[in-house]
Write a protein that holds these residues in place. Structure first.
Motif, PDB file in Angstrom:
ATOM      1  N   HIS A 164      -1.874   2.174  -8.274  1.00  0.00           N
ATOM      2  CA  HIS A 164      -1.518   1.263  -6.925  1.00  0.00           C
ATOM      3  C   HIS A 164      -1.950  -0.196  -6.607  1.00  0.00           C
ATOM      4  O   HIS A 164      -1.457  -0.491  -6.186  1.00  0.00           O
ATOM      5  CB  HIS A 164      -2.272   2.437  -6.060  1.00  0.00           C
ATOM      6  CG  HIS A 164      -3.887   2.544  -6.067  1.00  0.00           C
ATOM      7  ND1 HIS A 164      -4.213   3.088  -7.027  1.00  0.00           N
ATOM      8  CD2 HIS A 164      -4.651   2.069  -5.487  1.00  0.00           C
ATOM      9  CE1 HIS A 164      -6.025   3.122  -6.257  1.00  0.00           C
ATOM     10  NE2 HIS A 164      -6.010   2.229  -5.628  1.00  0.00           N
ATOM     11  N   ASN A 165      -2.759  -0.602  -7.320  1.00  0.00           N
ATOM     12  CA  ASN A 165      -3.655  -1.448  -7.489  1.00  0.00           C
ATOM     13  C   ASN A 165      -2.169  -3.047  -8.047  1.00  0.00           C
ATOM     14  O   ASN A 165      -2.966  -3.615  -8.046  1.00  0.00           O
ATOM     15  CB  ASN A 165      -4.560  -2.196  -6.894  1.00  0.00           C
ATOM     16  CG  ASN A 165      -5.115  -1.578  -6.277  1.00  0.00           C
ATOM     17  OD1 ASN A 165      -5.202  -1.789  -5.526  1.00  0.00           O
ATOM     18  ND2 ASN A 165      -6.474  -0.457  -6.372  1.00  0.00           N
ATOM     19  N   GLY A 166      -1.560  -2.041  -8.497  1.00  0.00           N
ATOM     20  CA  GLY A 166      -0.909  -3.356 -10.138  1.00  0.00           C
ATOM     21  C   GLY A 166      -1.012  -3.008 -11.256  1.00  0.00           C
ATOM     22  O   GLY A 166      -1.832  -1.318 -11.756  1.00  0.00           O
ATOM     23  N   TYR A 202       4.353  -2.071 -12.065  1.00  0.00           N
ATOM     24  CA  TYR A 202       4.655  -1.678 -10.517  1.00  0.00           C
ATOM     25  C   TYR A 202       4.858  -0.544 -10.434  1.00  0.00           C
ATOM     26  O   TYR A 202       4.758   0.879 -11.477  1.00  0.00           O
ATOM     27  CB  TYR A 202       4.727  -2.343  -9.574  1.00  0.00           C
ATOM     28  CG  TYR A 202       4.217  -3.563  -9.976  1.00  0.00           C
ATOM     29  CD1 TYR A 202       3.184  -4.644  -8.866  1.00  0.00           C
ATOM     30  CD2 TYR A 202       4.873  -4.611 -10.585  1.00  0.00           C
ATOM     31  CE1 TYR A 202       3.234  -5.672  -9.230  1.00  0.00           C
ATOM     32  CE2 TYR A 202       4.091  -5.964 -10.894  1.00  0.00           C
ATOM     33  CZ  TYR A 202       3.795  -6.440 -10.058  1.00  0.00           C
ATOM     34  OH  TYR A 202       3.277  -7.827 -10.125  1.00  0.00           O
ATOM     35  N   GLN A 208       2.468   1.570  -3.401  1.00  0.00           N
ATOM     36  CA  GLN A 208       1.441   0.474  -2.575  1.00  0.00           C
ATOM     37  C   GLN A 208       1.382   0.087  -0.844  1.00  0.00           C
ATOM     38  O   GLN A 208       0.109   0.097  -0.428  1.00  0.00           O
ATOM     39  CB  GLN A 208       2.267  -0.457  -2.958  1.00  0.00           C
ATOM     40  CG  GLN A 208       2.821  -0.897  -4.394  1.00  0.00           C
ATOM     41  CD  GLN A 208       4.289  -1.622  -4.674  1.00  0.00           C
ATOM     42  OE1 GLN A 208       5.052  -2.209  -3.617  1.00  0.00           O
ATOM     43  NE2 GLN A 208       5.075  -1.595  -5.624  1.00  0.00           N
ATOM     44  N   SER A 282       7.201  -6.148   4.244  1.00  0.00           N
ATOM     45  CA  SER A 282       7.885  -5.475   3.006  1.00  0.00           C
ATOM     46  C   SER A 282       9.808  -5.360   3.442  1.00  0.00           C
ATOM     47  O   SER A 282      10.398  -5.932   2.480  1.00  0.00           O
ATOM     48  CB  SER A 282       7.548  -4.461   3.159  1.00  0.00           C
ATOM     49  OG  SER A 282       6.116  -4.662   2.750  1.00  0.00           O
ATOM     50  N   GLU A 302       6.398  -7.096  -9.218  1.00  0.00           N
ATOM     51  CA  GLU A 302       6.303  -7.942  -7.798  1.00  0.00           C
ATOM     52  C   GLU A 302       5.525  -6.726  -7.137  1.00  0.00           C
ATOM     53  O   GLU A 302       6.426  -5.752  -6.714  1.00  0.00           O
ATOM     54  CB  GLU A 302       6.620  -9.324  -7.061  1.00  0.00           C
ATOM     55  CG  GLU A 302       7.693  -8.401  -6.259  1.00  0.00           C
ATOM     56  CD  GLU A 302       8.118  -9.933  -5.690  1.00  0.00           C
ATOM     57  OE1 GLU A 302       8.493 -10.164  -4.477  1.00  0.00           O
ATOM     58  OE2 GLU A 302       9.879 -10.892  -6.255  1.00  0.00           O
ATOM     59  N   THR A 303       4.530  -7.143  -6.550  1.00  0.00           N
ATOM     60  CA  THR A 303       4.369  -5.629  -5.470  1.00  0.00           C
ATOM     61  C   THR A 303       5.850  -5.893  -3.798  1.00  0.00           C
ATOM     62  O   THR A 303       5.517  -6.735  -3.420  1.00  0.00           O
ATOM     63  CB  THR A 303       2.916  -5.735  -4.526  1.00  0.00           C
ATOM     64  OG1 THR A 303       2.013  -6.179  -5.500  1.00  0.00           O
ATOM     65  CG2 THR A 303       2.324  -5.209  -3.484  1.00  0.00           C
ATOM     66  N   CYS A 304       5.566  -4.981  -3.638  1.00  0.00           N
ATOM     67  CA  CYS A 304       6.574  -4.962  -2.459  1.00  0.00           C
ATOM     68  C   CYS A 304       6.846  -4.798  -0.745  1.00  0.00           C
ATOM     69  O   CYS A 304       7.256  -4.668  -0.345  1.00  0.00           O
ATOM     70  CB  CYS A 304       8.209  -4.256  -3.090  1.00  0.00           C
ATOM     71  SG  CYS A 304       8.721  -4.288  -4.709  1.00  0.00           S
ATOM     72  N   THR A 306       3.101  -5.600   0.938  1.00  0.00           N
ATOM     73  CA  THR A 306       3.245  -6.353   1.352  1.00  0.00           C
ATOM     74  C   THR A 306       2.507  -7.348   2.017  1.00  0.00           C
ATOM     75  O   THR A 306       3.285  -6.778   3.354  1.00  0.00           O
ATOM     76  CB  THR A 306       2.923  -7.967   0.192  1.00  0.00           C
ATOM     77  OG1 THR A 306       4.394  -8.238   0.739  1.00  0.00           O
ATOM     78  CG2 THR A 306       3.236  -7.211  -1.247  1.00  0.00           C
TER      79      THR A 306
END
Length: 404
Positions: A164-166, A202, A208, A282, A302-304, A306
């Protein structure tokens, strides 16, 4: 509020679709009344590890006050925020909630203090990591079902729990991030399906959302607990971005408001501001990246889900304040030192005398293999509540600290 996505139906195309789940390690018939993630949520809530969170430290040890957060109350608060984010972003709320409810199952007694000490004790045997331990609990250590060990959760739940953190590795399985120097935790590698969780991508948007909900809960509720514990004062917060402005607005609108209500106004406004920022940013990310499936989110690079850059800076400032004023406050550090000793003493005693552990923890144990023995001892200690760890220390030692 509709501009932030609240109350919008149907599910977004980039949300995880429960009808398309990749299944479970052990095949089971589908439930006629629940989606896979509703079923996972229910299994997590009914697990032994979840109940134990009631008496596990967040920052303050269990007997220091009834109103401070425990791992359980923190987990419930994270789940509420995660579900709110999932609803606004049109994600699968049940998956986001299940991941939030499971994210701290692997925590030791005495919070990060216990984790750090167990990591030291296990240094010759692969170390200890609470996130990996959460996966170990739901895939092996829970012993409730006749047909399998663990909870046999859906692939999407296990994936979200693990990363969950990447991403954890590169595409060729080389550990990255915090695992780059010492490799993936043993508790991850012991799960036979670990490489099937696509550790190089991811996690889902739902995972996330659960991860950033954890950040929001930490910031707001540690400020709340720190103020109520007297570790710092309201005036100390005036220099913090966003919070200083909240204080001015509260004092202007409610002159003479008592401290208890003022603290609540600060924390509720902070949660609201952070949640709304995540939703806005987001949604902008999704509009920019245009993912058409959950796999598009996983492969976005990338994290979406955020914070905006502005809220990221605020989050960093709040954590920068809390570290010296709360997590490293002399009163907290005094308890940490005592808790360190409790965990180390118990590990050393059980490692030398495994027969002192209950029968179910000795079952099938190869006492000649130090690595297996160390991991079994760590599993036993990690599952303890604060209260039980102190009780066990008193059972075997004459100098148990008071942890006050």
């Amino acid at each position: 509020m509709s501009g932030l996505g609240f109350g919008v139906e149907p599910r977004a195309p980039y949300a995880v679709d429960p009808s398309q789940s990749r299944g479970r390690l052990v095949d089971e018939p589908d439930s006629p009344t629940r989606t896979p993630y509703q079923r996972d949520r229910d299994r997590i809530v009914h697990s032994t590890a979840f109940r134990r969170l009631k008496h596990k430290t967040q920052v303050f040890v269990y007997h220091e006050g009834d109103h401070f957060r425990t791992r359980l109350t923190h987990t419930i608060e994270v789940a509420q925020i995660a579900r709110a984010l999932a609803r606004a972003l049109r994600l699968d709320e049940d998956l986001a909630e299940a991941l939030a409810l499971a994210h701290d199952l692997g925590h030791t007694p005495f919070g990060h203090t216990g984790e750090d000490q167990l990591d030291l004790c296990l240094a010759p045997y692969g170390g200890f990591d609470h996130n990996a331990q959460s996966l170990r609990i739901v895939t092996e250590l829970e012993r409730r079902y006749a047909e399998f060990d663990g909870l046999n959760l859906a692939w999407e739940t296990l994936e979200g729990l693990a990363k969950h953190n990447g991403p954890l590795t590169t595409a060729d399985r080389q550990p990255i991030g915090k695992y780059a120097s010492k490799g993936l935790p043993v508790a991850f590698l012991s799960y036979p399906g670990i490489w099937g969780l696509d550790l190089h991508t991811y996690a889902s948007a739902e995972a996330q959302a659960a991860a950033i909900a954890d950040d929001i809960a930490y910031d707001a509720h540690d400020i709340d607990d720190g103020l109520r514990a007297g570790l710092f004062k309201i005036d100390d917060l005036r220099g913090l971005p966003l919070i200083g402005g909240f204080l001015t607005a509260i004092e202007t609108k409610y002159p003479g408001l008592d401290e208890h209500r003022t603290i609540n106004e600060i924390t509720r406004r902070l949660i609201t501001a952070m949640v709304e920022d995540v939703i806005r940013h987001s949604l902008a990310n999704f509009d920019r990246l245009k993912p058409r499936s959950a796999d598009d989110v996983r492969n976005a690079g990338e994290t979406c889900v955020t914070f905006s850059s502005e809220m990221t800076a605020i989050d960093k400032a709040i954590k920068g304040f809390l570290f010296p004023h709360m997590y490293r406050h002399p009163a907290v550090m005094r308890v940490r030192r005592d808790a360190d000793r409790v965990v180390k003493d118990l590990f050393d005693r059980y490692f030398l005398h495994p027969d002192m552990m209950p029968a179910e923890w000795r079952e099938g144990l190869d006492k000649t293999d130090d690595t297996v023995l160390a991991r079994r001892v760590a599993d036993y200690i990690a599952g303890m509540t604060d209260r039980f760890a102190v009780q066990e220390h008193r059972r075997w030692f004459d100098d148990t600290p008071e942890l006050r």
